[in-house]
Scaffold this motif. Structure first.
Motif, PDB file in Angstrom:
ATOM      1  N   VAL A  23      14.129  23.952  28.334  1.00 31.84           N
ATOM      2  CA  VAL A  23      13.303  22.822  28.778  1.00 31.84           C
ATOM      3  C   VAL A  23      12.989  21.887  27.614  1.00 31.84           C
ATOM      4  N   TRP A  24      12.609  22.452  26.472  1.00 30.51           N
ATOM      5  CA  TRP A  24      12.259  21.607  25.330  1.00 30.51           C
ATOM      6  C   TRP A  24      13.481  20.906  24.761  1.00 30.51           C
ATOM      7  N   GLN A  25      14.640  21.535  24.812  1.00 30.11           N
ATOM      8  CA  GLN A  25      15.855  20.839  24.384  1.00 30.11           C
ATOM      9  C   GLN A  25      16.140  19.671  25.315  1.00 30.11           C
ATOM     10  N   ALA A  26      15.886  19.852  26.615  1.00 34.97           N
ATOM     11  CA  ALA A  26      16.066  18.758  27.565  1.00 34.97           C
ATOM     12  C   ALA A  26      15.087  17.619  27.287  1.00 34.97           C
ATOM     13  N   VAL A  27      13.866  17.961  26.888  1.00 31.62           N
ATOM     14  CA  VAL A  27      12.894  16.925  26.528  1.00 31.62           C
ATOM     15  C   VAL A  27      13.406  16.119  25.335  1.00 31.62           C
ATOM     16  N   LEU A  28      13.952  16.802  24.338  1.00 26.95           N
ATOM     17  CA  LEU A  28      14.487  16.096  23.166  1.00 26.95           C
ATOM     18  C   LEU A  28      15.672  15.213  23.543  1.00 26.95           C
ATOM     19  N   GLU A  29      16.521  15.696  24.435  1.00 26.67           N
ATOM     20  CA  GLU A  29      17.643  14.874  24.896  1.00 26.67           C
ATOM     21  C   GLU A  29      17.137  13.661  25.666  1.00 26.67           C
ATOM     22  N   VAL A 203      24.007  22.809  15.469  1.00 21.79           N
ATOM     23  CA  VAL A 203      22.744  23.536  15.428  1.00 21.79           C
ATOM     24  C   VAL A 203      21.663  22.607  15.958  1.00 21.79           C
ATOM     25  N   THR A 204      20.983  23.023  17.002  1.00 25.25           N
ATOM     26  CA  THR A 204      19.940  22.187  17.578  1.00 25.25           C
ATOM     27  C   THR A 204      18.732  22.131  16.656  1.00 25.25           C
ATOM     28  N   GLU A 209      10.216  28.373  18.741  1.00 22.10           N
ATOM     29  CA  GLU A 209       8.788  28.617  18.922  1.00 22.10           C
ATOM     30  C   GLU A 209       8.016  27.311  18.692  1.00 22.10           C
ATOM     31  N   GLU A 210       6.996  27.087  19.514  1.00 16.89           N
ATOM     32  CA  GLU A 210       6.127  25.908  19.410  1.00 16.89           C
ATOM     33  C   GLU A 210       6.946  24.617  19.341  1.00 16.89           C
ATOM     34  N   ALA A 211       7.925  24.526  20.230  1.00 21.04           N
ATOM     35  CA  ALA A 211       8.816  23.364  20.242  1.00 21.04           C
ATOM     36  C   ALA A 211       8.078  22.083  20.588  1.00 21.04           C
ATOM     37  N   HIS A 212       6.944  22.205  21.284  1.00 19.57           N
ATOM     38  CA  HIS A 212       6.213  20.998  21.679  1.00 19.57           C
ATOM     39  C   HIS A 212       5.751  20.208  20.462  1.00 19.57           C
ATOM     40  N   LYS A 213       5.437  20.905  19.377  1.00 20.38           N
ATOM     41  CA  LYS A 213       4.978  20.206  18.175  1.00 20.38           C
ATOM     42  C   LYS A 213       6.102  19.348  17.595  1.00 20.38           C
ATOM     43  N   PHE A 214       7.313  19.886  17.617  1.00 21.50           N
ATOM     44  CA  PHE A 214       8.458  19.123  17.127  1.00 21.50           C
ATOM     45  C   PHE A 214       8.721  17.921  18.028  1.00 21.50           C
ATOM     46  N   ALA A 243       7.716  17.252  29.773  1.00 25.24           N
ATOM     47  CA  ALA A 243       8.164  18.646  29.850  1.00 25.24           C
ATOM     48  C   ALA A 243       7.825  19.262  31.204  1.00 25.24           C
ATOM     49  N   SER A 244       6.638  18.929  31.711  1.00 29.41           N
ATOM     50  CA  SER A 244       6.225  19.466  33.005  1.00 29.41           C
ATOM     51  C   SER A 244       7.149  18.993  34.118  1.00 29.41           C
TER      52      SER A 244
END
Length: 408
Positions: A23-29, A203-204, A209-214, A243-244
């Motif tokens: 999910v967090w990788q999708a947010v970054l994309e 490499v992503t 962990e704590e991907a939301h901060k990134f 993200a939600s």
């Protein structure tokens, strides 16, 4: 073309809520696509873990991203990336064998194992170039992981781990090895070329962990660089909203028979823009909105007592509307209804004349418990209504006296 296919793997749709890394990788994309200024759609669990389309209306390009955590070793090897999964338990097929060839000879039944070669992670990715061969540009393919790659490339041709490499840039022997594996596992005809350009191992930068901060940091940086505008003033809320919705959309199980159905599982530029606007809206304090109305009344040289009473009551009023169980909501609902019914009291002229008329109508209604509140407190509620403050947006204008539902 852009729909679900019979036989596609869909198990991830049901379990995606547990894959926060995905999910967090999708947010970054999504942030990356949003920063381009162009339209897009990001879809989870369609063909691969993540698919990024170049349009939410008529896509012509797509990038497929496969995510893999590597927790057993410190790096990936080319052999590991090309190795098919262990073959499943073979199915027994009964065949009749004539051992002598004679018409009347006894026949013996033996078991023959039916095997089909599986596909490696990279072969599964490459398969999409066959499926989407009708596109003008072949799909971009990305194998992303938290671990680097030991694939026979490096400075001065030394073997070392790398964080990003195109398959077409591997040594000639490695390229031939990849092509041979793809040809065998995907049953590609010998006369069909296997192109590896646009196929990347990387490499992503998404932490496990704590991907939301990134992600918050990425959004802030993109805003500072003016790649995302207007400025997002509440990045934490904005990232949580995106993200939600990514997770909510990914959890939908409906089979997409066409592109419109697929979009129900996607997050688009239009929607993300709305999420950012909603985050900015929540960032504006209710007290700031009331104080804007007070400043306007001062500019109109309103009655001193009116302004003074509002300044005294503003803190109490703003605190009270955060309590959904308060008796204030009957009075607030009545004020909203009067505001709509009387066309925002525009006929009364300036704001300094509208508020007293509005107050007189409310007092005449004798709404239950409204007598508990001072004029200054009620003027503050009116200011919130005028400025469409967030705490009052849940109120219905259909009926007076209804108790608001509990906050979800």
């Amino acid at each position: 073309m852009f729909k679900d296919r019979s036989g596609d793997e869909t198990g991830g749709q049901h379990a995606v809520r547990g894959f926060s890394f995905q999910v967090w990788q999708a947010v970054l994309e999504t942030l990356k696509a949003h920063a381009t200024g162009e339209d897009y759609a990001v879809v989870l669990e369609w063909q691969q873990d993540i698919a990024v389309l170049d349009s939410s209306k008529q896509p012509t390009r797509v990038t497929f991203i496969q995510l893999k955590k590597n927790e057993s070793t410190h790096h990936w090897t080319l052999n590991g990336l090309l190795a098919p999964p262990p073959a499943p338990a073979a199915k027994l097929v009964q065949a009749t064998i004539d051992e002598t060839g004679a018409p009347t000879a006894p026949k013996r039944r033996i078991a023959i194992r039916s095997r089909k070669l599986g596909q490696s992670p990279l072969a599964k990715l490459y398969f999409h170039r066959q499926r989407f061969s009708a596109l003008t540009r072949p799909p971009e393919l990305v194998f992303a992981s938290n671990a680097p790659f030991y694939v026979g490339v490096g400075d001065d041709d030394q073997n070392e781990t790398v964080t990003s490499v195109e398959l077409c840039d591997l040594p000639a022997a490695s390229v031939a090895k990849v092509q041979e594996a793809f040809r065998k596992q995907l049953e590609v005809p010998e006369n069909e070329a296997i192109a590896l350009d646009g196929f990347r191992l990387t490499v992503t930068n998404c932490p496990t962990e704590e991907a939301h901060k990134f992600a918050i940091g990425e959004l802030v940086e993109l805003c500072q660089l003016k790649k995302i505008e207007p400025q997002v003033n509440a990045p934490f809320i904005a990232i949580c909203l995106v993200a939600s919705y990514v997770q909510q959309r990914a959890g939908k199980r409906a089979y997409a028979k066409d592109f419109a159905g697929l979009l129900e599982r996607a997050v688009t530029r239009t929607e993300v823009t709305q999420y950012f606007a909603a985050a900015n809206d929540t960032h504006v304090r209710t007290q700031d909105l009331v104080e804007q109305v007070i400043a306007r009344l001062n500019a109109e040289v309103a009655d001193y007592e009116m302004v003074q009473e509002m300044e005294v009551a503003v803190n109490t009023a703003c605190a009270e509307v955060t309590n959904r169980a308060s008796v204030v909501w009957l009075t607030a609902q009545a004020l909203v209804d009067l505001y709509v019914k009387n066309n925002q009291y525009k006929a009364n002229g300036n704001l300094k004349a509208r508020l007293p008329a509005w107050l007189a109508d409310l007092r005449a209604m004798k709404v239950r418990d409204s007598h508990l509140y001072s004029n200054g407190f009620l003027y503050c509620l009116m200011a919130m209504t005028l400025k469409d403050a967030q705490p009052l947006r849940h109120l219905s204008t259909a009926a007076t006296g209804s108790q608001p539902e509990a906050a979800s």
